[in-house]
Scaffold this active site. Structure first.
Site, PDB file in Angstrom:
ATOM      1  N   ARG A 197       0.583  -1.076  -0.019  1.00  0.00           N
ATOM      2  CA  ARG A 197      -0.043   0.234  -0.053  1.00  0.00           C
ATOM      3  C   ARG A 197       0.431   1.014   0.238  1.00  0.00           C
ATOM      4  O   ARG A 197       0.642   1.869  -0.372  1.00  0.00           O
ATOM      5  CB  ARG A 197      -0.922   0.341   1.028  1.00  0.00           C
ATOM      6  CG  ARG A 197      -1.377   0.910   1.456  1.00  0.00           C
ATOM      7  CD  ARG A 197      -2.188   0.968   2.856  1.00  0.00           C
ATOM      8  NE  ARG A 197      -2.776   2.406   3.339  1.00  0.00           N
ATOM      9  CZ  ARG A 197      -4.223   3.291   3.085  1.00  0.00           C
ATOM     10  NH1 ARG A 197      -4.956   1.929   3.006  1.00  0.00           N
ATOM     11  NH2 ARG A 197      -4.576   4.259   3.861  1.00  0.00           N
ATOM     12  N   GLU A 341     -13.268   5.935  -4.440  1.00  0.00           N
ATOM     13  CA  GLU A 341     -13.170   4.923  -4.711  1.00  0.00           C
ATOM     14  C   GLU A 341     -14.096   4.443  -5.607  1.00  0.00           C
ATOM     15  O   GLU A 341     -14.587   4.337  -5.756  1.00  0.00           O
ATOM     16  CB  GLU A 341     -13.314   4.240  -2.951  1.00  0.00           C
ATOM     17  CG  GLU A 341     -12.823   5.606  -2.375  1.00  0.00           C
ATOM     18  CD  GLU A 341     -11.445   4.637  -1.959  1.00  0.00           C
ATOM     19  OE1 GLU A 341     -11.585   3.658  -2.310  1.00  0.00           O
ATOM     20  OE2 GLU A 341     -10.654   5.713  -0.647  1.00  0.00           O
TER      21      GLU A 341
END
Length: 381
Positions: A197, A341
């Protein structure tokens, strides 16, 4: 900081949380078969979305190994993205500028950008226009985000002059597109750890990475971020401690007259408006709500899938995020900043199949057109 360990060390899931932060209600968490058995013993309710994450990664690797027919038929590596931005700038040289580097990463890679700017004669020079600022790829494993930003950029350029809505918004604003903020982490996700990430900052003791979307100088160090270097939401040693977030923020600040910004991520199909740290509404909350609803409708009508428009904090608390920093630093007369998102809602999570690249791009092109069109309508009132 919320502990992610249950029953001592038997159920430590700190590095397996797919949700950005643990919150009340349902969370997306990767668990081992042994941990799943423990959940059963503890009578914790769960639903299995992905039975075997490694199988999904293996399938993705096979699809990436196949020779793609076109750019958006697969997820592209960093070098291919840079080359593609150069190609776009050459193809549309009259209205674009390729910026090879707005700054460099921890490992020395350039962070490229592409600018769109149309001169409309002496009365409306490009320098006098307002700007819309777009970023993607802060989180390494979210491959769909750079792909979507590149698709939107491609279609805006390709349809300029023929699509009346696109022509209008391109004539109205300058644009800054930074599709891949975190090249180091992105490449590491391709070559080594698919679900990585953070960036690749060496924190010492064999621990790497800072969460770039907790490193921005807006309420840095607060809820939804971690002071633990091994955490996926580690915020760094200070605001803008990382060269990637610092480079993007510096470029934003020197651009000037920015009236709107979007930071693309995955996953969950959400249109998130400020704030991430408080339930207090920004002064233009009614407009932000209206525009969020319009973006949702545009995406759905593309046709696309259903996204939800909501406050960031209604999902969970976040601090040090790009979109909240964008909101504070846009011009006083036009403050529109969102985190979007992208697909999906958990069936594939971060390992979104390549077959979803074009549908995600198409629906978010429609959402982006609505975003710019709405801001234009408010500025000309």
């Amino acid at each position: 900081e919320i502990s992610a360990c249950l029953v001592g060390s038997e159920m430590c899931i700190r590095d397996s949380i797919w949700s950005d932060a643990l919150s009340l209600g349902f969370n997306d968490i990767r668990v081992s078969p042994e941990q799943l058995t423990l959940l059963d013993r503890l009578n914790i309710t769960y639903q299995i979305f992905i039975a075997n994450v490694q199988d999904l990664i293996d399938q993705e690797e096979r699809s990436l190994a196949a020779a793609p027919a076109a750019f958006f038929d697969t997820y592209q590596r960093y070098s291919a993205i840079v080359a593609y931005l150069q190609l776009l700038s050459q193809t549309y040289r009259q209205i674009t500028t390729f910026v090879p580097s707005i700054g460099t990463t921890v490992e020395g890679r350039n962070i490229p950008a592409l600018l769109i700017s149309v001169e409309l004669g002496k009365n409306i020079s490009a320098a006098a226009k307002n700007t819309i600022f777009i970023t993607g790829g802060q989180h390494a494993r979210e491959w769909i985000a750079p792909a979507t930003v590149l698709y939107i950029l491609t279609e805006l350029l390709g349809q300029y002059g023929t699509n009346s809505k696109i022509t209008t918004i391109i004539n109205e604003f300058n644009y800054v597109f930074i599709p891949l903020v975190n090249p180091d982490g992105y490449e590491f996700a391709f070559t080594t750890t698919r679900l990585w990430r953070k960036n690749r900052k060496n924190n010492g003791n064999g621990v790497y990475g800072v969460d770039l979307n907790r490193n921005w100088d807006y309420k840095w160090g607060g809820a939804g971020s971690s002071a633990t270097p091994s955490s996926d939401t580690y915020r760094g040693t200070s605001a803008f401690s990382e060269p990637e977030s610092r480079a993007v923020s510096n470029y934003f600040s020197k651009t000037g007259s920015i009236v709107g910004a979007i930071d693309y991520h995955s996953y969950s199909q959400l249109i998130l408006r400020p704030w991430g740290d408080t339930t207090t509404n920004p002064p233009n909350n009614a407009n932000l709500m209206e525009l969020g609803t319009r973006i949702r409708s545009a995406i759905l009508g593309a046709p696309g899938v259903a996204y939800t428009s909501q406050k960031s904090i209604d999902l969970y608390a976040t601090t040090g995020s790009a979109s909240d920093w964008y909101m504070v630093n846009t011009v006083s007369y036009s403050k529109y900043a969102y985190t979007i998102e992208l697909r999906d809602t958990g069936r594939n999570g971060f390992v979104l199949p390549v077959s979803e690249i074009l549908p995600t791009g198409i629906e978010n092109l429609a959402g982006f057109i609505e975003f710019a069109t709405y801001i234009r309508s408010k500025l000309i009132q």
